[in-house]
Design an enzyme around this catalytic site. Structure first.
Site, PDB file in Angstrom:
ATOM      1  N   LYS A   1       3.841  -6.916   2.189  1.00 24.79           N
ATOM      2  CA  LYS A   1       4.299  -6.272   0.955  1.00 24.79           C
ATOM      3  C   LYS A   1       5.784  -5.948   1.082  1.00 24.79           C
ATOM      4  O   LYS A   1       6.227  -5.504   2.157  1.00 24.79           O
ATOM      5  CB  LYS A   1       3.474  -4.996   0.705  1.00 24.79           C
TER       6      LYS A   1
ATOM      7  N   SER B   1      -0.235  -1.111  -6.905  1.00 21.55           N
ATOM      8  CA  SER B   1       1.065  -1.753  -6.834  1.00 21.55           C
ATOM      9  C   SER B   1       1.107  -2.930  -5.850  1.00 21.55           C
ATOM     10  O   SER B   1       2.069  -3.686  -5.855  1.00 21.55           O
ATOM     11  CB  SER B   1       2.124  -0.733  -6.400  1.00 21.55           C
TER      12      SER B   1
ATOM     13  N   SER C   1      -3.357   1.926  -4.605  1.00 21.75           N
ATOM     14  CA  SER C   1      -2.608   0.666  -4.703  1.00 21.75           C
ATOM     15  C   SER C   1      -3.042  -0.447  -3.759  1.00 21.75           C
ATOM     16  O   SER C   1      -2.540  -1.570  -3.865  1.00 21.75           O
ATOM     17  CB  SER C   1      -1.114   0.924  -4.510  1.00 21.75           C
TER      18      SER C   1
END
Lengths: 95, 487
Positions: free
Chosen positions: B76, B151, B175
């Site tokens: 990420k 997210s 998330s």
């Protein structure tokens, strides 16, 4: 409770965010929706409840007073927009 | 070998069926083909990835390999990785190339894993749909007209589209779990403090926690073994003995492997507000757990209903503080034209941040401002304590809590973007876990109208190994987690 446009502008200034009139109006609508959601928690009786600031009851650790990091000035300055004589050049911040 | 689990890939690499360079190249080719449509990756650097793969091949040849050596893993874009652009989904960090590694990245590096690239994400991890990224929305591989969740939506989409065998995510209010649910993955948010946050760009420091996203619980366990551990660089990292999170997975537990397990079903998870299709699949999954020997008990989390409100005070308050560092002076984007210092701050932040980030900074600034601190911030922290206590009480009666991860399946791109409150309510089942700091997991449990549904498992503090085992037993009995989107 409802926010006013004036409050939105004031908070935006406190947060150092430029905000246009159109943005302020859109933001006002969104924030009022969110604060309606938030207001619901005001009704909860929390008398005598200790605020929980953190997920774990941790205390700040102390470490030995010794150097642990190597000098990597060149690597750190390589990503800076401007440097001179080993120093970072930034806009004037003291007026 | 596209679509294989980490465990299968590890065996193939160990058996010399494929090299790490070949395996990495296979995934890079797939990224080149699919990413223009899915937009799961914001940065790919084939040269860097292949260099790491070569080093991994050398370790494999020397007999110095671990379970993740040579396996490509997507990271990420919230984790700083030395020499890699690290944007956090924001224009503010659009050109930031990190001069150091986050602890999580360093740990994967030490394990010999290959960094396959940096995945797209909601800006500063603020969002439930992955539509707030400066680099454009990510599309759900199950239906490209829909969101992947957020997210960690880029990580979820990368794994779901088989562009990566596994990925890292972070979970501040859901998330990891919510995008895992919307993309048919297994995703684990560990107990707060189990994984170091050092080098992970901060959103809400008392809630953020990194974790694995993969196709199986077993793979999540392998990844967590690499990610977890005390880090003296992170003052919130917990000093605990190292655990083997795979330890319970190999045992042959027989026909009723979960005999004696008590599953708590909070009545608040099973009321109104959840789509019928989602609820039906969750009930099916719980019935499957009963078949595996578990018993269920009703529990209550009476303060959970206030979780979203408390979260949207605490998280923005912390965010407004954390994001104050982006001022155009220290690092990041700087507005090209300004009249004076104050004007530079205001223009830089207005141009560098997107609408959702600005909205949360405004909420945070307001609730921390004079006259509102007690009414909002302290009240939210007191409610946080009540929520955490609810879980403590519930875990006196059960070993694991189950319910839906998300109230709905993947929604359409743009569908909730104009209404922040509707978007925030997407995380209604996940937020309380972050407020309490507990471990939570989402695993695939079926489909509603052709879209994946996630089952949420919540454990007591430090019960990651148990959660992973409970998830693994279900995945031994079902094959929902093996389904992949049509191409």
């Amino acid at each position: 409770m409802s926010l006013t446009l004036e409050q939105v502008r004031r908070v935006a200034h406190l947060a150092r965010l430029d905000i246009s009139e159109t943005e302020a109006e859109t933001t006002l609508g969104h924030l009022n929706g969110i604060f309606t959601l938030i207001e619901a928690m005001q009704a909860v009786d929390t008398k005598g409840i200790e605020p929980m600031a953190h997920a774990q009851d941790v205390a700040q650790r102390l470490r030995d007073d010794r150097v642990t990091e190597e000098n990597r000035r060149a690597a750190y300055q390589a990503v800076a927009p401007e440097t001179e004589a080993g120093l970072y050049l930034v806009p004037k911040v003291i007026e | 070998m596209i679509g294989w689990t980490l465990k299968q890939l590890g065996a193939a690499l160990a058996g010399k069926d494929i090299s790490s360079v070949e395996l990495t190249q296979l995934h890079l080719d797939r990224i080149a083909r699919l990413n223009p449509e899915i937009n799961a990756f914001v940065t790919v650097d084939a040269e860097k990835s292949l260099a790491q793969a070569q080093a991994a091949d050398a370790r494999l040849a020397a007999g110095d390999a671990g379970p993740l050596t040579g396996i490509p893993i997507a990271q990420k874009d919230i984790f700083c990785a030395q020499g890699w652009r690290t944007t956090c989904g924001s224009r503010m960090l659009g050109n930031f190339v990190s001069p150091y590694d986050a602890t999580v990245i360093a740990k994967f590096d030490a394990a010999g894993a290959v960094n396959l690239g940096k995945t797209n994400m909601d800006e500063f991890a603020m969002g439930s749909s992955n539509e707030t990224s400066y680099f454009g929305p990510v599309k759900n591989p199950w239906d490209t007209q829909r969101v992947p969740g957020g997210s960690s939506g880029g990580s979820a989409a990368a794994v779901a589209a088989l562009m990566a065998p596994a990925a890292t995510g972070t979970d501040t209010g859901g998330s990891i779990r919510q995008p895992a649910a919307l993309c048919n993955l297994s995703g684990l948010k560990p107990t707060y403090g189990v994984v170091s946050r050092w080098g992970m760009i901060a959103f809400a420091s008392s809630l953020d926690q990194a974790g694995p996203m993969a196709r199986t619980a077993e793979d999540c366990a392998l990844m967590l073994n690499a990610m977890a551990g005390f880090d003296d660089k992170d003052s919130t990292s917990l000093e605990r003995p190292t655990e083997d999170y795979c330890r319970d997975l190999a045992a042959n537990a027989g026909e009723k492997p979960l005999s004696g397990l008590k599953i708590g079903l909070p009545k608040e998870f099973f009321g109104d507000g959840c789509d019928a299709g989602v609820m039906a699949r969750v009930q099916d999954a719980i019935a499957e757990y009963r078949k595996l020997g578990a018993e269920t008990v009703e529990v209550s989390l009476p303060n959970m209903q206030h979780g979203v409100a408390a979260y949207y005070v605490i998280a923005p308050a912390e965010a407004s503080s954390n994001l104050s560092r982006y001022d155009g002076v220290r690092y990041g984007y700087r507005a090209p034209e300004y009249a004076d210092l104050d004007d530079m701050y205001c223009k830089t932040r207005a141009q560098g941040f997107g609408a959702e980030v600005k909205r949360r900074i405004l909420i945070g600034t307001y609730v921390l401002s004079h006259g509102y601190y007690d009414a909002y911030y302290l009240q939210a922290q007191r409610i946080r304590r009540l929520i955490a206590q609810d879980f403590v009480d519930a875990f006196k009666r059960c070993d694991v809590i189950m319910g839906p991860t998300s109230p709905c399946t993947a929604f359409g791109l743009g569908e909730k973007a104009a209404d922040p409150v509707q978007m925030y309510l997407s995380d209604i089942y996940t937020i309380a876990v972050n407020l309490a700091g507990l471990p939570g997991m989402s695993i695939p449990c079926g489909f509603a109208d052709g879209l994946p549904v996630g089952l949420q498992l919540i454990g007591d503090y430090f019960a990651e190994a148990r959660l992973l085992n409970v998830a693994h037993r279900y995945q031994q009995a079902t094959d929902w987690h093996l389904r992949t989107p049509a191409e």
